[in-house]
Design a protein around this motif. Structure first.
Motif, PDB file in Angstrom:
ATOM      1  N   SER A 173       8.330  20.302  -5.085  1.00  0.00           N
ATOM      2  CA  SER A 173       8.317  21.707  -5.485  1.00  0.00           C
ATOM      3  C   SER A 173       8.631  22.630  -4.312  1.00  0.00           C
ATOM      4  O   SER A 173       9.049  23.777  -4.507  1.00  0.00           O
ATOM      5  N   ARG A 174       8.476  22.129  -3.078  1.00  0.00           N
ATOM      6  CA  ARG A 174       8.702  22.964  -1.886  1.00  0.00           C
ATOM      7  C   ARG A 174      10.106  22.845  -1.320  1.00  0.00           C
ATOM      8  O   ARG A 174      10.656  23.813  -0.797  1.00  0.00           O
ATOM      9  N   PHE A 175      10.707  21.663  -1.406  1.00  0.00           N
ATOM     10  CA  PHE A 175      11.979  21.416  -0.740  1.00  0.00           C
ATOM     11  C   PHE A 175      13.119  21.300  -1.748  1.00  0.00           C
ATOM     12  O   PHE A 175      12.932  20.852  -2.877  1.00  0.00           O
ATOM     13  N   ASP A 176      14.298  21.700  -1.308  1.00  0.00           N
ATOM     14  CA  ASP A 176      15.488  21.653  -2.152  1.00  0.00           C
ATOM     15  C   ASP A 176      16.263  20.376  -1.847  1.00  0.00           C
ATOM     16  O   ASP A 176      17.200  20.365  -1.048  1.00  0.00           O
ATOM     17  N   VAL A 177      15.856  19.277  -2.469  1.00  0.00           N
ATOM     18  CA  VAL A 177      16.523  17.986  -2.318  1.00  0.00           C
ATOM     19  C   VAL A 177      16.763  17.411  -3.713  1.00  0.00           C
ATOM     20  O   VAL A 177      16.192  17.888  -4.698  1.00  0.00           O
ATOM     21  N   SER A 178      17.621  16.410  -3.781  1.00  0.00           N
ATOM     22  CA  SER A 178      17.920  15.760  -5.057  1.00  0.00           C
ATOM     23  C   SER A 178      17.509  14.296  -5.004  1.00  0.00           C
ATOM     24  O   SER A 178      17.615  13.651  -3.957  1.00  0.00           O
ATOM     25  N   ILE A 179      17.059  13.782  -6.133  1.00  0.00           N
ATOM     26  CA  ILE A 179      16.782  12.355  -6.235  1.00  0.00           C
ATOM     27  C   ILE A 179      18.096  11.635  -6.534  1.00  0.00           C
ATOM     28  O   ILE A 179      18.788  11.960  -7.491  1.00  0.00           O
ATOM     29  N   CYS A 180      18.436  10.667  -5.688  1.00  0.00           N
ATOM     30  CA  CYS A 180      19.712   9.952  -5.803  1.00  0.00           C
ATOM     31  C   CYS A 180      19.540   8.511  -6.264  1.00  0.00           C
ATOM     32  O   CYS A 180      20.540   7.835  -6.560  1.00  0.00           O
ATOM     33  N   GLY A 181      18.328   8.019  -6.290  1.00  0.00           N
ATOM     34  CA  GLY A 181      18.121   6.624  -6.682  1.00  0.00           C
ATOM     35  C   GLY A 181      16.653   6.272  -6.650  1.00  0.00           C
ATOM     36  O   GLY A 181      15.797   7.088  -6.269  1.00  0.00           O
ATOM     37  N   GLU A 182      16.360   5.056  -7.049  1.00  0.00           N
ATOM     38  CA  GLU A 182      14.993   4.546  -7.003  1.00  0.00           C
ATOM     39  C   GLU A 182      15.036   3.074  -6.610  1.00  0.00           C
ATOM     40  O   GLU A 182      16.052   2.391  -6.785  1.00  0.00           O
ATOM     41  N   VAL A 183      13.934   2.609  -6.050  1.00  0.00           N
ATOM     42  CA  VAL A 183      13.813   1.198  -5.694  1.00  0.00           C
ATOM     43  C   VAL A 183      12.382   0.766  -5.982  1.00  0.00           C
ATOM     44  O   VAL A 183      11.433   1.506  -5.703  1.00  0.00           O
ATOM     45  N   GLU A 184      12.247  -0.405  -6.571  1.00  0.00           N
ATOM     46  CA  GLU A 184      10.929  -0.962  -6.876  1.00  0.00           C
ATOM     47  C   GLU A 184      10.681  -2.160  -5.977  1.00  0.00           C
ATOM     48  O   GLU A 184      11.550  -3.026  -5.835  1.00  0.00           O
ATOM     49  N   LEU A 185       9.510  -2.185  -5.363  1.00  0.00           N
ATOM     50  CA  LEU A 185       9.195  -3.215  -4.372  1.00  0.00           C
ATOM     51  C   LEU A 185       7.875  -3.882  -4.711  1.00  0.00           C
ATOM     52  O   LEU A 185       6.851  -3.207  -4.862  1.00  0.00           O
ATOM     53  N   GLN A 186       7.900  -5.197  -4.830  1.00  0.00           N
ATOM     54  CA  GLN A 186       6.651  -5.937  -4.973  1.00  0.00           C
ATOM     55  C   GLN A 186       5.958  -5.987  -3.610  1.00  0.00           C
ATOM     56  O   GLN A 186       6.547  -6.452  -2.634  1.00  0.00           O
ATOM     57  N   THR A 187       4.726  -5.511  -3.563  1.00  0.00           N
ATOM     58  CA  THR A 187       4.013  -5.390  -2.293  1.00  0.00           C
ATOM     59  C   THR A 187       3.153  -6.621  -2.058  1.00  0.00           C
ATOM     60  O   THR A 187       2.004  -6.690  -2.511  1.00  0.00           O
TER      61      THR A 187
ATOM     62  N   THR B 278      16.385  10.636 -15.346  1.00  0.00           N
ATOM     63  CA  THR B 278      16.411  12.015 -14.863  1.00  0.00           C
ATOM     64  C   THR B 278      14.981  12.435 -14.554  1.00  0.00           C
ATOM     65  O   THR B 278      14.055  12.070 -15.281  1.00  0.00           O
ATOM     66  N   SER B 279      14.808  13.185 -13.469  1.00  0.00           N
ATOM     67  CA  SER B 279      13.484  13.683 -13.082  1.00  0.00           C
ATOM     68  C   SER B 279      13.524  15.201 -13.026  1.00  0.00           C
ATOM     69  O   SER B 279      14.493  15.793 -12.535  1.00  0.00           O
ATOM     70  N   ILE B 280      12.463  15.832 -13.513  1.00  0.00           N
ATOM     71  CA  ILE B 280      12.372  17.290 -13.506  1.00  0.00           C
ATOM     72  C   ILE B 280      10.959  17.718 -13.147  1.00  0.00           C
ATOM     73  O   ILE B 280      10.005  16.949 -13.253  1.00  0.00           O
ATOM     74  N   LEU B 281      10.846  18.971 -12.724  1.00  0.00           N
ATOM     75  CA  LEU B 281       9.557  19.630 -12.555  1.00  0.00           C
ATOM     76  C   LEU B 281       9.505  20.798 -13.526  1.00  0.00           C
ATOM     77  O   LEU B 281      10.485  21.542 -13.676  1.00  0.00           O
ATOM     78  N   LEU B 282       8.369  20.961 -14.188  1.00  0.00           N
ATOM     79  CA  LEU B 282       8.173  22.082 -15.096  1.00  0.00           C
ATOM     80  C   LEU B 282       6.913  22.835 -14.686  1.00  0.00           C
ATOM     81  O   LEU B 282       5.846  22.236 -14.566  1.00  0.00           O
ATOM     82  N   LEU B 283       7.040  24.126 -14.455  1.00  0.00           N
ATOM     83  CA  LEU B 283       5.895  24.981 -14.195  1.00  0.00           C
ATOM     84  C   LEU B 283       5.552  25.706 -15.493  1.00  0.00           C
ATOM     85  O   LEU B 283       6.415  26.344 -16.107  1.00  0.00           O
TER      86      LEU B 283
ATOM     87  N   LYS C 113       2.559  27.843  -7.391  1.00  0.00           N
ATOM     88  CA  LYS C 113       3.400  29.031  -7.363  1.00  0.00           C
ATOM     89  C   LYS C 113       2.714  30.158  -8.110  1.00  0.00           C
ATOM     90  O   LYS C 113       2.154  29.952  -9.196  1.00  0.00           O
ATOM     91  N   ALA C 114       2.749  31.348  -7.564  1.00  0.00           N
ATOM     92  CA  ALA C 114       2.051  32.483  -8.152  1.00  0.00           C
ATOM     93  C   ALA C 114       2.504  32.716  -9.591  1.00  0.00           C
ATOM     94  O   ALA C 114       3.694  32.724  -9.898  1.00  0.00           O
ATOM     95  N   GLY C 115       1.553  32.917 -10.479  1.00  0.00           N
ATOM     96  CA  GLY C 115       1.853  33.211 -11.864  1.00  0.00           C
ATOM     97  C   GLY C 115       1.940  31.997 -12.765  1.00  0.00           C
ATOM     98  O   GLY C 115       2.087  32.135 -13.981  1.00  0.00           O
ATOM     99  N   TRP C 116       1.876  30.790 -12.178  1.00  0.00           N
ATOM    100  CA  TRP C 116       1.976  29.569 -12.969  1.00  0.00           C
ATOM    101  C   TRP C 116       0.703  28.735 -12.758  1.00  0.00           C
ATOM    102  O   TRP C 116       0.096  28.770 -11.695  1.00  0.00           O
ATOM    103  N   ASP C 117       0.320  27.990 -13.787  1.00  0.00           N
ATOM    104  CA  ASP C 117      -0.951  27.276 -13.754  1.00  0.00           C
ATOM    105  C   ASP C 117      -0.812  25.775 -13.532  1.00  0.00           C
ATOM    106  O   ASP C 117      -1.601  25.174 -12.812  1.00  0.00           O
ATOM    107  N   THR C 118       0.182  25.159 -14.174  1.00  0.00           N
ATOM    108  CA  THR C 118       0.276  23.703 -14.166  1.00  0.00           C
ATOM    109  C   THR C 118       1.691  23.260 -13.838  1.00  0.00           C
ATOM    110  O   THR C 118       2.666  23.830 -14.330  1.00  0.00           O
ATOM    111  N   LEU C 119       1.770  22.225 -12.992  1.00  0.00           N
ATOM    112  CA  LEU C 119       3.057  21.626 -12.631  1.00  0.00           C
ATOM    113  C   LEU C 119       3.150  20.261 -13.303  1.00  0.00           C
ATOM    114  O   LEU C 119       2.265  19.421 -13.152  1.00  0.00           O
TER     115      LEU C 119
END
Length: 373
Positions: free
Chosen positions: A169-183, A291-296, A328-334
């Motif tokens: 919510s703070r930085f202007d970056v894009s998600i370009c991929g994902e990786v799943e790792l067995q730990t 696709t990933s999104i944020l909704l306030l 963010k001011a004026g919004w309750d839930t992200l």
């Protein structure tokens, strides 16, 4: 010549024929890899010619995902599909490095699972750099100091990584991929250690918690010494001598030249951590995307239903839903939402348009290929 000598002679003749075949195949494989590398160089030249050296995008996540899926689909064995894809992953990594060496940042220190995720996704030809905080990872990617960053987003044991969600919510970056790792956690020792005489075990406190049943059964009397990271634990073993061991990953063993004395000592099997690749580019459809999104949103009765109903109406499957207090001011839930599909898909476009016209604030984080390996 005795019967045994005859058998040995026949065996050597048969092996010699097979080894000659292997040598011939190796030569062909090597020639083809270099031929592929020359094609990669030509790709770079074409991109620079038509896009310019500054604007050219050399790493295409959707293209790599398509290639790896094709490798697995046409594989006929005996190598398993995943192993064949990993071989191609490394070939693609070194070929891409001829076009443009990728600078990828991650939450350090070295020898962590996050670094292992970097290598799994990008291959060993990438230039990885550990940073002290997730904030620094986001900042370096947003500023262009690094091409990409790798950040944890969720684990089977701990759930969502709240800090990562907040930083989107703070930085202007894009998600370009994902990786799943067995730990998988391993018991690591020096080369001359006798595992029956281990008296001290170093690890991060979380690693101890993940392996405590195994430790109770195998080393109930060994002193458990918490350290800042499993990488530090591996480093401590070198200085502590043969009576010491560490809990760590494959990459920690590789980087610190330790022996994996016992493999997969975690109490919970099949523990998977999901990581996201962040960058500054839009990714085209690969055919199997998320696709990933944020909704306030304002906190009111029925707010969640209003958000989710458009997904149901368009038959779009959610794969992740997390809530955070709105900062963010004026919004309750992200709301952080992952769902299947690419934002260029017609139904997804209609969905996003509807959400933007609603009583929420929408931030699109990116569309990207689903994890292949």
């Amino acid at each position: 010549m005795s019967s045994d000598e005859q058998k040995t002679s026949v065996q050597e003749d048969a092996l010699r024929v097979l080894r000659d075949q292997i040598d011939s195949i190796d030569l062909q494989v090597q020639q083809l890899i270099n031929q592929r590398a020359r094609c990669a160089q030509q790709v770079a030249e074409v991109k620079q010619q038509f896009q310019g050296s500054q604007q050219a995008v050399f790493y295409r996540p959707e293209r790599e995902a398509q290639v790896l899926r094709s490798v697995m689909a046409r594989n006929e064995g005996p190598l398993p599909d995943q192993e064949m894809a990993r071989l191609f992953r490394e070939i693609m990594s070194v070929c891409l490095a001829l076009e443009q060496p990728l600078h990828v940042v991650f939450l350090g220190p070295v020898g962590t699972f996050t670094q292992q995720a970097v290598l799994k996704h990008f291959g060993h030809a990438v230039k990885g750099a550990p940073l002290d905080t997730l904030d620094q990872v986001f900042r370096d990617v947003e500023s262009g100091t690094a091409h990409y960053g790798v950040v944890p987003i969720e684990s089977a044991n701990e759930g969502a990584v709240s800090r990562t969600l907040d930083l989107f919510s703070r930085f202007d970056v894009s998600i370009c991929g994902e990786v799943e790792l067995q730990t998988h956690y391993h018991l690591l020792t020096g080369h001359n250690a006798d595992v029956s005489k281990i008296k001290r075990i170093y690890a991060h406190q979380f690693a101890f918690s993940q392996c405590h049943h195994w430790l109770d059964a195998r080393y109930p009397d060994a002193e458990r010494i918490p350290v800042v990271s499993n990488a530090e634990a591996a480093d401590m073993v070198i200085a502590a001598g043969d009576a010491a061991a560490a809990i760590g990953s494959d990459i920690a063993a590789e980087l610190f030249d330790l022996v994996v004395a016992e493999r997969n000592i975690e109490d919970q099997v099949d523990s998977v951590t999901r990581y996201l690749i962040i960058g500054n580019q839009d990714v085209s459809p690969s055919g199997q995307d998320k696709t990933s999104i944020l909704l306030l949103a304002h906190d009111k009765p029925g707010a969640l239903y209003d958000l989710l109903e458009p997904f149901r109406r368009r038959d779009i499957s959610l794969t992740r839903l997390e809530t955070r207090s709105g900062s963010k001011a004026g919004w309750d839930t992200l709301f952080y939402i992952d769902f299947e599909g690419h934002r260029d898909d017609p139904e997804v476009q209609l969905l996003l348009d509807e959400l933007e016209k609603g009583t929420v604030e929408l931030k699109q984080l990116g569309s990207y290929p689903k994890a292949v390996l």
